[in-house]
Design a protein around this motif. Sequence first.
Motif, PDB file in Angstrom:
ATOM      1  N   TRP A 126       0.647  -1.203   0.061  1.00  0.00           N
ATOM      2  CA  TRP A 126       0.048  -0.111  -0.064  1.00  0.00           C
ATOM      3  C   TRP A 126       1.009   1.006   0.091  1.00  0.00           C
ATOM      4  N   ASP A 158       2.342   1.932  -3.606  1.00  0.00           N
ATOM      5  CA  ASP A 158       1.280   2.641  -4.196  1.00  0.00           C
ATOM      6  C   ASP A 158       0.958   4.057  -4.145  1.00  0.00           C
ATOM      7  N   ARG A 159       1.212   4.297  -2.834  1.00  0.00           N
ATOM      8  CA  ARG A 159       0.962   5.844  -2.306  1.00  0.00           C
ATOM      9  C   ARG A 159       2.077   6.625  -2.710  1.00  0.00           C
ATOM     10  N   TRP A 160       3.400   6.314  -2.136  1.00  0.00           N
ATOM     11  CA  TRP A 160       4.519   7.179  -2.350  1.00  0.00           C
ATOM     12  C   TRP A 160       5.459   6.717  -3.402  1.00  0.00           C
TER      13      TRP A 160
END
Length: 187
Positions: A71, A74-76
Amino acid sequence: MDRSYSFNREEIAPVIVVSLISALRLLGIFLMLPIFSAYAVRYPGASVALAGIAFGIYALTQCIFQIPLGWASDRWGRKPILVAGLALFTLGSIACAHATDIHNLIVARALQVTGAVGSVAFAALADLTRPSVRTQAYTITGIAIGASFMIGLLAGPFLASRIGLNGLFYVLAFLAFLSMILAATWF
């Protein structure tokens, strides 16, 4: 839809880099595989059960951290999480080398695997290859991992007899550091 089943120039480098990162990081783990339990029972306060916990905490912690790190990537982004995970693995390996008893080793092994970046590396490979060549990319990475498995199983006992378990943890730290540099510069 692209039907070309050959890698293009933009795909070759990521396949090689992810394969090397995965193989180098896992080579260190595979070096430990055949000898860890035999050496872990020599730590002060160790028992067979605690040596088993020291060995198994790695897999348990990795299972816990794979999804959150996925996750986070995916975000950073894949690269920052990959580099940070490899840095944590390096620090954890050094902590393992400095463990003075079995309890310290268990905690250091848990720290070592907080950088569980296998899924992040494979996700990056998926991001950087076309669907028509993705299976080939994963196959090449799998071959590199398989080769590191064979080398680790054969070299682990030899190296452990020469440099001990602490020395092997330094080898893990060095291999993880190389992977981190590779991820930071070529990824």
